[in-house]
Design an enzyme around this catalytic site. Structure first.
Site, PDB file in Angstrom:
ATOM      1  N   ASP A   1     103.426  37.220  25.156  1.00  0.00           N
ATOM      2  CA  ASP A   1     103.121  36.917  23.776  1.00  0.00           C
ATOM      3  C   ASP A   1     102.369  37.765  23.020  1.00  0.00           C
ATOM      4  O   ASP A   1     101.474  38.691  23.437  1.00  0.00           O
ATOM      5  CB  ASP A   1     102.448  35.649  24.088  1.00  0.00           C
ATOM      6  CG  ASP A   1     102.074  34.868  22.775  1.00  0.00           C
ATOM      7  OD1 ASP A   1     102.803  33.543  22.912  1.00  0.00           O
ATOM      8  OD2 ASP A   1     101.415  35.049  21.808  1.00  0.00           O
TER       9      ASP A   1
ATOM     10  N   GLU B   1     106.988  34.067  19.212  1.00  0.00           N
ATOM     11  CA  GLU B   1     106.721  35.406  19.556  1.00  0.00           C
ATOM     12  C   GLU B   1     106.638  35.390  21.121  1.00  0.00           C
ATOM     13  O   GLU B   1     105.893  36.132  21.853  1.00  0.00           O
ATOM     14  CB  GLU B   1     105.662  36.176  18.860  1.00  0.00           C
ATOM     15  CG  GLU B   1     104.180  35.597  19.503  1.00  0.00           C
ATOM     16  CD  GLU B   1     103.794  34.198  19.069  1.00  0.00           C
ATOM     17  OE1 GLU B   1     104.806  33.494  18.703  1.00  0.00           O
ATOM     18  OE2 GLU B   1     102.570  33.738  19.247  1.00  0.00           O
TER      19      GLU B   1
END
Ligand SMILES: Nc1nc2c(ncn2[C@@H]2O[C@H](COP(=O)(O)OP(=O)(O)OP(=O)(O)O)[C@@H](O)[C@H]2O)c(=O)[nH]1
Length: 448
Positions: free
Chosen positions: A313, A356
Site C-alpha cells: 500500500d 493504491e
C-alpha cells in the site's frame, strides 16, 4: 405439379395454338376441294349424258317419225354398245309407248315431258330428252303418227339414257384417297412445325424456370446459359441480372455479418481484457487475481508447498494526489506497477486490488524469501523519483507478508493476515515490511 409436368402442359398448349389453325385451314380446304370436285365431275357426267341423249334423239328422229320399229331397236342397241357406261337406252313414241329398249331403264310416264329431264341417283344418271320435229328433214314428212305429231306440235317421242355412275364413284373415292393422303402429309408437316415452334418457346422456358427454381433453393451460382435462352433471351438476361443482384446483395450481407461478428468478438475480448487487466498499470485486476490465487492455494495445499502473499500500500498517496494532481498520482501508481513487475518473478501473480493497494502471490516461496522480496520492492520504490514541474515526487510503500497455513481454507484468509500485517506496518510508521504471525492454534478440546 412439378416443373416437367408444367412444361409439358405449356408445350401442349403452344402446340395446339400453332397446329389448330393449320388443321382447320386444311379441313376447310379439303372439304371445299372435294365438294368442288364432286360438283364438277357430276356436272361433266350430266353434260355427257345429256349430249349422248341429244345425239340419240337426233339419230332416232326419223325412225320415230316413220315409226320404224326395227330401226329404233337397232339404234338403241347400237347406242348402248357404243358406250360401256350406258346401263340402259330406250325410245318412246309420241304416244309414250316403248319403241325400243336395250338394258334397263326405270321411268314413269310423268317423266316424258317436252323438255330435258335429268335425274341424278346414287349410282346412275337418267336423262329423258324429247325428240323434236326439226330434227327430221323436209323430204321425210310422211306417215300417220309423224303427221299427227307435227300437226299437234308435240315431241316425236323421247329418248331415255341411263348412265352408270359407279366409275364416278371410283374417281371420287380415288380423289378422297389423294385428298386424305395430302391432308395427312400436310398434317404431319404442320405437326412437326408446330412442335418446333412450341419447342422454341418451351425449351428456353424450361431452362429459365429451372434456373429460377435453383436460385430459389439457394443456389446463387445458377445462371441461364446464352445458347439455351433461345427466343427468351431478354428474360434469361433479366433472370441472370436478378441472380447477380441477389448474389451481390447476399455477399454484402455476409460481409456485414462477418464484420459485425468480428467487431462483437473484438469488443468481447476487449471487455474480457478490461475485466482481467488493470488499464493504468497493466497488472491483473482483482478478479483475474482471485482466479489465479484460488488455483495456487489449492496447488500449495495439494503438494504441501509454501505459498506467500505480500500486500503493498503506497504511503500517503492521498497527499500525492492532493499536492500534484490526480494525473501525477496515476503516474506514480503505474510506476509502482513497473517496479513490482521488475522486482518480482514472472511466476509470481501480481495485481492491483484497487486504489493504491497491490498484491503479489508467490508460489513455492517461504516467508523469509517473501519478506526479502517485499523489502527489495520497498527499497526500490523509495529510490524512485518522479519529476513533475521541477518537483520530485517521493514515494514510500508499506507491505504486509503472510504465509499460507495448512488451516487456511482459501486465499481470502491469507489476504486477511497480510492485510493485518500491512496495517501493522502503517501503524509502525510506514515505509516498512511486517510479517504476519501464523494463525493461532485452536483452543484445546474439553477433556474427557
Ligand atoms: N491518482 C489516483 N488516485 C487514486 C486511485 N485510486 C485511489 N486513489 C486515491 O488514493 C488515495 C488513498 O488514500 P488513503 O486511503 O487515505 O491512503 P493514503 O493517503 O495512501 O494513506 P495511507 O495509506 O494511510 O498511507 C485516495 O485519495 C484515492 O482517491 C487511482 O486510480 N489514481
Amino acid at each position: 405439379m412439378n416443373l416437367a409436368q408444367q412444361n409439358r402442359r405449356i408445350a401442349w398448349r403452344l402446340w395446339w395454338a400453332a397446329a389448330l389453325p393449320a388443321l382447320l385451314v386444311l379441313l376447310v380446304l379439303a372439304l371445299g376441294l372435294v365438294e368442288r370436285h364432286r360438283r364438277d365431275v357430276t356436272a361433266a357426267w350430266q353434260q355427257r349424258a345429256v349430249a349422248s341423249a341429244h345425239q340419240l334423239a337426233a339419230s332416232s328422229a326419223f325412225a320415230l317419225f316413220a315409226d320404224n320399229r326395227e330401226a329404233m331397236e337397232r339404234l338403241v342397241e347400237a347406242t348402248r354398245a357404243s358406250d360401256a357406261q350406258l346401263l340402259g337406252v330406250a325410245l318412246y313414241g309420241p304416244d309414250q309407248r316403248l319403241r325400243g329398249l336395250s338394258g334397263l331403264v326405270r321411268i314413269t310416264p310423268a317423266m316424258l315431258t317436252d323438255h330435258d329431264l335429268v335425274t341424278v341417283g346414287a349410282d346412275d344418271i337418267v336423262v329423258v330428252a324429247p325428240v323434236r320435229q326439226h330434227m327430221v328433214t323436209g323430204d321425210d314428212w310422211f306417215g300417220p303418227v309423224g303427221e299427227a305429231a307435227v300437226a299437234a306440235g308435240a315431241p316425236l317421242g323421247h329418248v331415255v339414257l341411263r348412265l352408270d355412275l359407279s366409275g364416278l364413284q371410283r374417281d371420287r373415292r380415288a380423289f378422297w384417297g389423294w385428298a386424305l393422303a395430302l391432308a395427312v402429309l400436310a398434317l404431319a408437316v404442320a405437326a412437326v412445325l408446330a412442335y418446333r415452334i412450341a419447342a422454341s418457346v418451351t425449351q428456353p422456358l424450361a431452362h429459365i424456370s429451372d434456373v429460377v427454381l435453383r436460385i430459389g433453393q439457394g443456389d446463387l451460382t445458377a445462371r441461364a446459359q446464352p445458347r439455351r435462352r433461345g427466343i427468351l433471351e431478354p428474360l434469361g438476361e433479366g433472370v441472370n441480372a436478378m441472380a447477380d443482384a441477389v448474389a451481390s446483395h447476399q455477399a454484402q450481407l455476409e460481409q456485414r455479418v462477418q464484420d459485425a461478428t468480428q467487431e462483437l468478438r473484438r469488443q468481447k475480448d476487449e471487455a474480457e481484457r478490461l475485466v482481467r487487466v488493470d488499464l493504468l498499470t497493466g497488472l491483473a485486476t482483482r478478479r483475474a487475481f482471485t482466479e489465479q490465487a484460488q488455483a495456487e492455494v489449492l496447488r500449495a495445499h495439494r503438494y504441501g508447498e509454501p505459498l506467500a502473499l505480500i500486500m503493498f500500500d503506497l504511503d500517503h498517496f492521498k497527499a500525492i494526489n492532493d499536492s500534484h494532481g490526480h494525473a501525477v498520482g496515476d503516474m506514480v501508481l503505474a510506476g509502482f506497477g513497473r517496479v513490482l513487475a521488475a522486482e518480482l518473478r514472472q511466476v509470481d501473480a501480481i495485481a492491483r486490488l484497487g486504489g493504491e493497494e497491490f498484491v503479489a502471490l508467490m508460489p513455492r516461496c517461504d516467508v523469509a524469501a517473501a519478506r526479502q522480496a517485499a523489502e527489495r520492492v520497498r527499497a526500490v520504490a523509495e529510490q524512485q523519483r518522479l519529476q513533475h514541474h521541477g518537483h520530485s515526487v517521493v514515494l514510500t510503500v508499506s507491505a504486509g507478508v503472510a504465509l499460507l497455513d495448512p488451516r487456511d481454507a482459501g486465499w481470502e484468509t491469507l489476504l486477511a493476515r497480510a492485510d493485518a500485517a500491512l496495517y501493522e506496518a502503517k501503524r509502525g510508521g510506514r515505509n516498512r515490511v511486517v510479517v504476519a504471525l501464523p494463525p493461532a492454534a485452536p483452543p484445546p478440546g474439553p477433556r474427557v
